[in-house]
Design an enzyme around this catalytic site. Sequence first.
Site, PDB file in Angstrom:
ATOM      1  NE  ARG A   1      -3.583  -2.347   2.477  1.00 52.14           N
ATOM      2  CZ  ARG A   1      -3.543  -3.263   3.445  1.00 52.14           C
ATOM      3  NH1 ARG A   1      -2.788  -3.070   4.527  1.00 52.14           N
ATOM      4  NH2 ARG A   1      -4.260  -4.356   3.359  1.00 52.14           N
TER       5      ARG A   1
ATOM      6  CG  PHE B   1     -10.627  -8.356  -5.791  1.00 51.21           C
ATOM      7  CD1 PHE B   1     -11.547  -9.393  -5.865  1.00 51.21           C
ATOM      8  CD2 PHE B   1      -9.963  -7.974  -6.952  1.00 51.21           C
ATOM      9  CE1 PHE B   1     -11.780 -10.043  -7.074  1.00 51.21           C
ATOM     10  CE2 PHE B   1     -10.195  -8.617  -8.165  1.00 51.21           C
ATOM     11  CZ  PHE B   1     -11.104  -9.663  -8.229  1.00 51.21           C
TER      12      PHE B   1
ATOM     13  CG  ASP C   1     -14.935  -6.970  -1.143  1.00 52.82           C
ATOM     14  OD1 ASP C   1     -13.689  -7.063  -1.069  1.00 52.82           O
ATOM     15  OD2 ASP C   1     -15.702  -7.910  -0.836  1.00 52.82           O
TER      16      ASP C   1
ATOM     17  CG  ASN D   1     -18.286 -11.051  -9.745  1.00 52.99           C
ATOM     18  OD1 ASN D   1     -17.106 -10.855 -10.056  1.00 52.99           O
ATOM     19  ND2 ASN D   1     -18.824 -12.248  -9.750  1.00 52.99           N
TER      20      ASN D   1
ATOM     21  CG  ASP E   1      -5.114  -7.549  -2.630  1.00 46.90           C
ATOM     22  OD1 ASP E   1      -4.522  -8.619  -2.863  1.00 46.90           O
ATOM     23  OD2 ASP E   1      -5.252  -7.078  -1.478  1.00 46.90           O
TER      24      ASP E   1
ATOM     25  CB  CYS F   1      -2.434 -13.778  -2.010  1.00 43.14           C
ATOM     26  SG  CYS F   1      -4.201 -14.019  -2.127  1.00 43.14           S
TER      27      CYS F   1
END
Length: 386
Positions: free
Chosen positions: A206, A221, A242, A268, A289, A329
């Site tokens: 960030r 997200f 989100d 979405n 993300d 991730c």
Amino acid sequence: MTSTVVISARGEQRLEGGHPWIYRTDVGDVHASAGDMVSVRSPRGRILGSALFSDRSQITLRMLSYGETIADEALINRRIAVAHQFRQSLNIDATAYRVVHGEADLLPSLIVDRYGDYLVVQTLSQGMDKLLPVVVEALGSVFAPRGILARNDPRARLLEGLEQRVDVLAGEVPDLITVREGRIEYDVDLRRGQKTGLFLDQRENRDAAALYAHGRLLDCFSYDGGFALRLAPLCRETIAFDISQEAVARVRQNAARHEITIDARVGNVFDELRGLERLRERFDTIVLDPPAFAKTKAAVAKATAGYKEINLRALKLLNPGGILVTCSCSYNMSEAAFAEILHSAAIDARAQVTVVEKRMQGRDHPVLLGVPETYYLKCFILRRVS
Ligand code: SAH
């Protein structure tokens, strides 16, 4: 220590290669019960070290120490103290951060996150779970926390035959804890928030993104708004998406609390990016993300399509000179494979793109060399040149 496990020659080689896990297929004679701390022997009977034993997981042994070094409660204590000292040396400008990152702190399958005066613990193997009282005692003496919560609800515990549960292990843990990251304060629900409450691993990304953020920002997200709250003050306009209504409600609350203007919407991202494209909207900074699309090796092909799709759409929405902060991730998605997806998205978007920074999870979540499982978060900062 009387429990022993003999491993194969191939298992021995793996240990020499620096990987602390021994799989079931490399295990021979077992004289141990679920969750024991065991002595690991070579096929010829040489002592290789001490490990945590699981009678359920494919990962049968997780090494705690090598050679004659004895793994005992004192070793767990020392490692927790060292992990804490390292985090203190990092000068993290936040009251929430990871204190123990499993294998990378030589405490396999143990996660400890600090949220101000409270600690959240996860024990993700039979052996570490059995050591929970020792861990709690050590955490008590190192941190003197006001409360310790076990967030032992990850699905990974099922592979170990362990239950999913959330318990207060020491002191008391209020429903909401206030923590600070940089200038932003968050109210965190440690019992129900994702992971242990917040996405602590993105703190430094960030800050890195803040060096480039400008113009019109789209945070996809967004969860509690980690990127949006940090970057919105640098941008002319901010939209955050989100799929979770509760997450969006928290972004709105957090924005109001800090007098930051964010247009937080439930949606979405896959649909929303398409919708924005149809409306010919353009942005100067976009953050992607997403949750781990590739939770297993089998899911990599489908995940690849998902990552490609959102990156392609985001690049199309980006003005020349615009910045894309894009993350994966999934530890099953290697950095090289992710870079290739980004390249092919750029080709399809007819965009010329440079890599400005290649980043990973924050320094409080270090990677153990030789253990790719500890390098899970990849973050590229890209610039659309034309
Ligand atoms: N960027 C956040 C963390 C994101 S975690 C931070 O910095 O803290 C991933 C988020 O994606 C979760 O909040 C989840 O609710 C959301 N999500 C999952 N699938 C989604 C989808 N298809 N569209 C929009 N949001 C989604």
